[in-house]
Design an enzyme around this catalytic site. Sequence first.
Site, short mmCIF file in Angstrom:
data_model
loop_
_atom_site.label_atom_id
_atom_site.label_comp_id
_atom_site.label_asym_id
_atom_site.label_seq_id
_atom_site.Cartn_x
_atom_site.Cartn_y
_atom_site.Cartn_z
N THR A 42 6.02 -9.32 -11.13
CA THR A 42 5.39 -10.55 -10.68
C THR A 42 5.58 -11.71 -11.66
OG1 THR A 42 3.40 -9.54 -11.52
CG2 THR A 42 3.59 -9.70 -9.12
N ASP A 74 2.04 -12.78 -17.61
CA ASP A 74 1.58 -11.80 -16.62
C ASP A 74 0.79 -12.53 -15.54
OD1 ASP A 74 1.13 -9.37 -15.44
OD2 ASP A 74 0.01 -8.51 -17.11
N ASP A 75 0.55 -11.84 -14.40
CA ASP A 75 -0.17 -12.49 -13.31
C ASP A 75 -1.67 -12.59 -13.56
OD1 ASP A 75 -1.23 -9.83 -12.18
OD2 ASP A 75 0.92 -9.55 -11.98
N GLY A 80 0.83 -1.20 0.00
CA GLY A 80 0.00 0.00 0.00
C GLY A 80 0.85 1.24 0.00
N ASN A 133 -5.38 -5.01 8.52
CA ASN A 133 -5.36 -5.27 7.09
C ASN A 133 -6.56 -6.14 6.80
OD1 ASN A 133 -4.71 -6.00 4.42
ND2 ASN A 133 -3.43 -7.71 5.12
N GLY A 134 -7.43 -5.68 5.92
CA GLY A 134 -8.60 -6.49 5.59
C GLY A 134 -9.79 -5.62 5.25
N TYR A 172 -0.17 -12.28 -6.87
CA TYR A 172 0.18 -10.89 -7.16
C TYR A 172 0.71 -10.08 -5.98
CZ TYR A 172 -0.50 -5.96 -8.39
OH TYR A 172 -0.31 -4.62 -8.59
#
Length: 482
Positions: free
Chosen positions: A298, A360-361, A28, A100-101, A254
């Site tokens: 990634t 790619d992811d 973040g 976090n959530g 990711y």
Amino acid sequence: MCGIIGYIGKREAIENIYPALLALQHRGQDAAGAATFENGFHLKKGDGLVVTVFNPKNLERLKGTVGIGHVRYPTVGAGGAEDAQPFIITTPYGIALCHNGNLVNYFDLRKEVIENNLRYLNSNCDAEVILNFLSIEMTKMKVTYLVPEKLFRALTKVYKKLIGSYAVVSVIANKGLLAFRDPQGIKPLVLGRNKQSYCFASESVALDLLGYERIEDVKPGEAIFIDHKFKCYRKQIEINRVNRKATCIFEYVYFARPDSIIDGIGVYEARLRLGEELGKECLKYNINPDVVVPVPDTGRGAAQMVAEIIGAKHREGLIKNRYIYRTFIMPTQSERIEAVRLKLNPIKPEVRGKKVLLVDDSIVRGNTSKQIIALMRSVGAREVYYGLYSPPLRFPCVYGIDMQTRGEFIARKKSIEQIRKSINADVLIYQTVPGLIRGVGLDERGFCTACFTGSYPTKIPQVLLKRIEKDRVRSRDSKFYN
Ligand code: SF4
């Protein structure tokens, strides 16, 4: 998605929190904050990167050997400065908390805090709601002398209120450090310990950096309290739901850093296995690429394995400007479109005149993939194939990832062939859901796969889902809901 850290030990907490927040910055970039305790709480938080929010002067002010820290990407609320974490409440004892959530019943809980408990909320952040319920239940328990058993009993009542994902760290003034994880363990949380200290973090990389060797996952539904004498108390708050563990599978795809280990699975190893699975899918298509190129960062591990499986060369063909924000976690569409051009540049000799398989992811909205493919073609790629090591994203994440509205998913509205045309790929190859689960490496019951399958690990009534989508759209336009 956010990153959290909690420290209690013999050294100044901020000396651990600050570098740990830097290690968690990828989770973040919207806001950062820290709260420490020594003869009162010391708080610093604000919008921006960790290095923007903190400076030598304010770090010096954050005194104390216990503290918590947070990096944020906004999921509930418009993400203003008032939503930055941690939050502090003065009673009982004084509690600082961050998480976090995402609580899927946030709006009901918010109403309950305001109307039933006559409390004022100063933000649109669900951490403030969790903090208030913890304060309410601790006050009801009359926890005049803080016994961990009473604290855990208060927490049991809090758990009964919360639906969704949460990994929480909290300082209780003059008492200790508390951490707890939601019953399904949707959000990651690890604990490191040595003789001198305990440290909780969203990802093990933060604890590696701080030199912790004994690292373990906080169990789904588990609460851990460490008092000021460094005595550790653990309690399984939600025993009956432990069997429904549901780690977010997208962490491996990711979010998490490749050098992290989440719930016993190395993220890098998972990405290698996902590449193997995608490679097997690629063999089913009639393609013969000259080079396999990862979309950085990634895509790296997966691309290497795809190349091995299909017998093509693996090359770096796109270089990322490390000083540009990750596009997926930027808040508005217009910012996202600009950022792709800003952050990626092709290595022309590696793609000119070649058939290129990009790895790619995932594809969320399709804008980024379309621009990357256009970039490849603009420097002379002969054909461009696009391989995704995760399946089509079709369902909203209600647990804290910025893809809550169904309308955002290109795969919700279009068939795979239509997506291929829309992003202008010569061939588009997706991972399968069984391939995803095999690749990450646990049995199906161990994960949340809701954004791919629509199977949510917590109760999500359809009416609530619609409301979340509506509220999410509204939150992008307004600062306060009520
Ligand atoms: S819905 Fe997807 S992104 Fe959200 S928690 Fe589940 S797996 Fe992770």
